[in-house]
Design an enzyme around this catalytic site. Structure first.
Site, mmCIF file in Angstrom:
data_model
loop_
_atom_site.group_PDB
_atom_site.id
_atom_site.type_symbol
_atom_site.label_atom_id
_atom_site.label_comp_id
_atom_site.label_asym_id
_atom_site.label_seq_id
_atom_site.Cartn_x
_atom_site.Cartn_y
_atom_site.Cartn_z
ATOM 1 N N PHE A 21 0.831 -1.207 0.000
ATOM 2 C CA PHE A 21 0.000 0.000 0.000
ATOM 3 C C PHE A 21 0.873 1.267 0.000
ATOM 4 O O PHE A 21 0.876 2.036 -0.981
ATOM 5 C CB PHE A 21 -0.919 -0.090 1.231
ATOM 6 C CG PHE A 21 -1.547 1.184 1.676
ATOM 7 C CD1 PHE A 21 -2.207 2.015 0.784
ATOM 8 C CD2 PHE A 21 -1.501 1.545 3.025
ATOM 9 C CE1 PHE A 21 -2.811 3.194 1.216
ATOM 10 C CE2 PHE A 21 -2.104 2.705 3.466
ATOM 11 C CZ PHE A 21 -2.752 3.532 2.556
ATOM 12 N N ASP A 56 11.784 -12.468 0.779
ATOM 13 C CA ASP A 56 11.413 -12.115 2.146
ATOM 14 C C ASP A 56 12.566 -11.321 2.778
ATOM 15 O O ASP A 56 13.724 -11.743 2.669
ATOM 16 C CB ASP A 56 11.194 -13.448 2.896
ATOM 17 C CG ASP A 56 10.606 -13.269 4.275
ATOM 18 O OD1 ASP A 56 10.984 -12.316 4.981
ATOM 19 O OD2 ASP A 56 9.770 -14.108 4.657
ATOM 20 N N TYR A 99 4.024 -4.557 18.778
ATOM 21 C CA TYR A 99 4.249 -3.831 17.524
ATOM 22 C C TYR A 99 4.962 -2.497 17.794
ATOM 23 O O TYR A 99 5.995 -2.185 17.192
ATOM 24 C CB TYR A 99 2.899 -3.608 16.834
ATOM 25 C CG TYR A 99 2.956 -2.723 15.617
ATOM 26 C CD1 TYR A 99 3.284 -3.244 14.377
ATOM 27 C CD2 TYR A 99 2.667 -1.362 15.715
ATOM 28 C CE1 TYR A 99 3.330 -2.439 13.259
ATOM 29 C CE2 TYR A 99 2.710 -0.540 14.603
ATOM 30 C CZ TYR A 99 3.044 -1.078 13.379
ATOM 31 O OH TYR A 99 3.102 -0.273 12.274
ATOM 32 N N ASN A 143 -1.976 7.651 11.185
ATOM 33 C CA ASN A 143 -2.933 6.717 10.539
ATOM 34 C C ASN A 143 -3.008 6.990 9.042
ATOM 35 O O ASN A 143 -3.607 7.972 8.621
ATOM 36 C CB ASN A 143 -4.307 6.854 11.185
ATOM 37 C CG ASN A 143 -4.355 6.225 12.576
ATOM 38 O OD1 ASN A 143 -3.653 6.667 13.468
ATOM 39 N ND2 ASN A 143 -5.145 5.185 12.746
ATOM 40 N N VAL A 188 -9.357 2.054 9.593
ATOM 41 C CA VAL A 188 -10.741 2.491 9.728
ATOM 42 C C VAL A 188 -11.274 3.137 8.443
ATOM 43 O O VAL A 188 -12.430 2.946 8.086
ATOM 44 C CB VAL A 188 -10.887 3.427 10.959
ATOM 45 C CG1 VAL A 188 -10.080 4.712 10.811
ATOM 46 C CG2 VAL A 188 -12.331 3.738 11.241
ATOM 47 N N PHE A 196 -16.486 1.639 17.169
ATOM 48 C CA PHE A 196 -16.107 0.984 18.429
ATOM 49 C C PHE A 196 -16.009 2.047 19.520
ATOM 50 O O PHE A 196 -15.285 3.028 19.354
ATOM 51 C CB PHE A 196 -14.765 0.261 18.275
ATOM 52 C CG PHE A 196 -14.782 -0.809 17.201
ATOM 53 C CD1 PHE A 196 -15.831 -1.711 17.113
ATOM 54 C CD2 PHE A 196 -13.740 -0.904 16.279
ATOM 55 C CE1 PHE A 196 -15.845 -2.705 16.129
ATOM 56 C CE2 PHE A 196 -13.745 -1.885 15.294
ATOM 57 C CZ PHE A 196 -14.802 -2.783 15.220
ATOM 58 N N ARG A 200 -7.950 10.386 15.821
ATOM 59 C CA ARG A 200 -6.768 9.921 15.095
ATOM 60 C C ARG A 200 -6.320 11.033 14.143
ATOM 61 O O ARG A 200 -7.117 11.886 13.737
ATOM 62 C CB ARG A 200 -7.077 8.659 14.268
ATOM 63 C CG ARG A 200 -7.430 7.422 15.094
ATOM 64 C CD ARG A 200 -6.262 6.927 15.927
ATOM 65 N NE ARG A 200 -6.560 5.692 16.649
ATOM 66 C CZ ARG A 200 -7.062 5.644 17.881
ATOM 67 N NH1 ARG A 200 -7.350 6.758 18.539
ATOM 68 N NH2 ARG A 200 -7.268 4.476 18.472
ATOM 69 N N GLU A 216 -7.258 0.244 23.194
ATOM 70 C CA GLU A 216 -7.484 1.404 22.319
ATOM 71 C C GLU A 216 -6.913 2.685 22.946
ATOM 72 O O GLU A 216 -7.108 2.917 24.137
ATOM 73 C CB GLU A 216 -9.001 1.512 22.203
ATOM 74 C CG GLU A 216 -9.538 2.608 21.372
ATOM 75 C CD GLU A 216 -9.646 2.186 19.931
ATOM 76 O OE1 GLU A 216 -8.671 2.418 19.208
ATOM 77 O OE2 GLU A 216 -10.680 1.635 19.544
HETATM 78 C C1 UD2 Z 1 -3.200 2.463 13.906
HETATM 79 C C2 UD2 Z 1 -2.455 1.601 12.923
HETATM 80 C C3 UD2 Z 1 -1.528 0.681 13.645
HETATM 81 C C4 UD2 Z 1 -0.640 1.433 14.622
HETATM 82 C C5 UD2 Z 1 -1.510 2.300 15.529
HETATM 83 C C6 UD2 Z 1 -0.646 3.208 16.381
HETATM 84 C C7 UD2 Z 1 -3.810 1.244 10.941
HETATM 85 C C8 UD2 Z 1 -4.677 0.288 10.213
HETATM 86 N N1 UD2 Z 1 -3.381 0.811 12.143
HETATM 87 O O1 UD2 Z 1 -4.097 1.703 14.716
HETATM 88 O O2 UD2 Z 1 -0.726 -0.011 12.706
HETATM 89 O O3 UD2 Z 1 0.291 2.208 13.904
HETATM 90 O O4 UD2 Z 1 -2.326 3.163 14.749
HETATM 91 O O5 UD2 Z 1 -1.404 3.793 17.386
HETATM 92 O O6 UD2 Z 1 -3.474 2.324 10.479
HETATM 93 N N2 UD2 Z 1 -12.645 1.966 14.311
HETATM 94 C C9 UD2 Z 1 -14.017 1.930 14.355
HETATM 95 N N3 UD2 Z 1 -14.685 1.099 13.513
HETATM 96 C C10 UD2 Z 1 -14.036 0.299 12.601
HETATM 97 C C11 UD2 Z 1 -12.624 0.328 12.565
HETATM 98 C C12 UD2 Z 1 -11.949 1.165 13.438
HETATM 99 O O7 UD2 Z 1 -14.651 2.634 15.171
HETATM 100 O O8 UD2 Z 1 -14.711 -0.414 11.852
HETATM 101 C C13 UD2 Z 1 -11.926 2.888 15.189
HETATM 102 C C14 UD2 Z 1 -10.966 2.190 16.107
HETATM 103 O O9 UD2 Z 1 -11.637 1.762 17.265
HETATM 104 C C15 UD2 Z 1 -9.955 3.293 16.364
HETATM 105 C C16 UD2 Z 1 -9.945 4.101 15.060
HETATM 106 O O10 UD2 Z 1 -11.149 3.741 14.398
HETATM 107 O O11 UD2 Z 1 -10.362 4.122 17.408
HETATM 108 C C17 UD2 Z 1 -8.767 3.800 14.190
HETATM 109 O O12 UD2 Z 1 -8.653 2.399 14.053
HETATM 110 P P1 UD2 Z 1 -7.588 1.722 13.060
HETATM 111 O O13 UD2 Z 1 -7.712 0.257 13.238
HETATM 112 O O14 UD2 Z 1 -7.715 2.287 11.712
HETATM 113 O O15 UD2 Z 1 -6.194 2.254 13.580
HETATM 114 P P2 UD2 Z 1 -5.511 2.324 15.040
HETATM 115 O O16 UD2 Z 1 -5.412 3.769 15.379
HETATM 116 O O17 UD2 Z 1 -6.167 1.426 16.005
#
Ligand code: UD2
Length: 328
Positions: A13, A58, A147, A176, A191, A208, A215, A290
């Site tokens: 990506f 790899d 991570y 993000n 998200v 959630f 973010r 979270e």
């Molecule tokens: C992001 C990065 C992760 C790491 C982290 C550092 C992504 C995919 N992940 O995790 O790799 O760098 O940041 O802190 O970029 N949410 C919803 N509904 C959904 C999906 C997500 O409400 O269907 C919320 C989730 O609960 C969170 C926010 O959206 O509060 C962002 O979620 P995420 O999974 O995109 O990324 P994050 O910040 O958990």
């Protein structure tokens, strides 16, 4: 021959957008990708371009053997990674193997192969729950997941390996990232990809928690530009602190927009971008582990790289929705 830039994870990506930016800057690019999550289609634009070579392999393997005959390399952009926080909790040793051990081995190989710069994709995850928002690079790093811990440890390893082996290292703490080519189908999708795919399919968006968590959402094209600036910095009159004398201070550079967006606000913006109704939202329990708030300070990237994010959220969502529409 023009010295190449090696992009590990270049079919992925962020990687494929990075290849585009480097090619636009006239760089010869060698991609190393094992195609576990990267896709050949992401590189189809450069089929037949002699300035883009693709090596399947790899990063945990014998990189020197895999890349024999493809150098010399001016710089390495290391994006190949285990990218999921959730998976790192389930399988911390696998995460460690890829995100710390392979990174360290690759850096040692790169220095021995004569690369002058090593650009590493670190993460906002190094901060854990930030003490202050927006978070500055000088704030404490207290990662909450294997991570984040491996990314932070890799920053520390690069910070000492660079000066020891005469290679400049730059760690970019990505916030993000979203945009075209982010896989919306994986359970680990970001998200934005998840929300856009669901909105387009006419399905409700699931938030959630209460959705007030924030973010810093940065468009992938901006991130690729930051990476390219990190490769070029210093070689084109960019000011990069005292990088020629040693590793940059601080150990990582935030790459974000500085704008804090609540998940509820994002859901509304996604629905606007897709022209769907605002009531199509459901709430589910907050995810474990979270963080509540996240946003970057952006001055270090501006000073050290000449970088500021340019793509506004609505525009980035529009471009991502358009790409999803092309996928059918
Ligand atoms: C992001 C990065 C992760 C790491 C982290 C550092 C992504 C995919 N992940 O995790 O790799 O760098 O940041 O802190 O970029 N949410 C919803 N509904 C959904 C999906 C997500 O409400 O269907 C919320 C989730 O609960 C969170 C926010 O959206 O509060 C962002 O979620 P995420 O999974 O995109 O990324 P994050 O910040 O958990």
């Amino acid at each position: 021959m023009n010295d190449a830039v090696l992009v590990t994870g270049g079919a992925g990506f962020i990687g494929s957008h990075t290849v585009a930016t480097l090619r636009a800057a006239g760089r010869r690019v060698v991609v190393l990708d094992d195609f576990s999550t990267g896709r050949r289609e992401n590189l189809s634009e450069w089929t037949g371009d002699p300035q883009v070579e693709v090596v399947e392999g790899d990063v945990r393997g014998e990189v020197g053997l895999l890349l024999a005959g493809h150098g010399p390399f001016a710089a390495v952009v290391h994006l190949a990674a285990q990218t999921s926080v959730v998976r790192s909790i389930a399988a911390p040793i696998d995460d460690l193997d890829v995100n710390l051990r392979a990174t360290t081995r690759l850096a040692l190989w790169a220095a021995a192969a004569g690369a002058r710069r090593f650009v590493f994709a670190s993460s906002a995850a190094v901060y854990g729950e930030p003490c202050r928002v927006p978070v500055a690079e000088s704030e404490p790093t207290t990662p909450l997941s294997p991570y984040g811990a491996a990314k932070r440890a890799a920053e520390l390893y690069l910070g000492c390996l660079g000066p020891l082996h005469g290679m400049q290292t730059v760690c970019l703490r990505l916030f993000n990232v979203y945009g075209p080519r982010q896989d919306p189908k994986s359970p680990y999708s970001g998200v934005v990809a998840t929300f856009l795919a669901r909105a387009r399919a006419g399905e409700p968006l699931t938030i959630f928690g209460d959705g007030e968590q924030t973010r810093d959402l940065i468009y992938v094209g901006d991130v690729a530009r930051a990476i390219c600036l990190a490769v070029e910095a210093g070689s084109k009159e960019h000011v990069l602190g005292d990088m020629t004398a040693g590793p940059p201070e601080p150990a990582g550079i935030n790459i974000g927009t500085g704008r804090e967006v609540a998940v509820v606000e994002l859901a509304a913006a996604v629905q606007r971008a897709c022209g769907v109704k605002a009531e199509a939202i459901t709430f589910a329990p907050a995810r474990a582990g979270e963080i509540a708030r996240s946003a970057a300070t952006t001055d270090t990237a501006a000073e050290m790289l000449g970088f500021r994010a340019e793509v506004e959220l609505d525009e980035g969502l529009r471009r991502t929705a358009a790409w999803l529409a092309e996928q059918g």
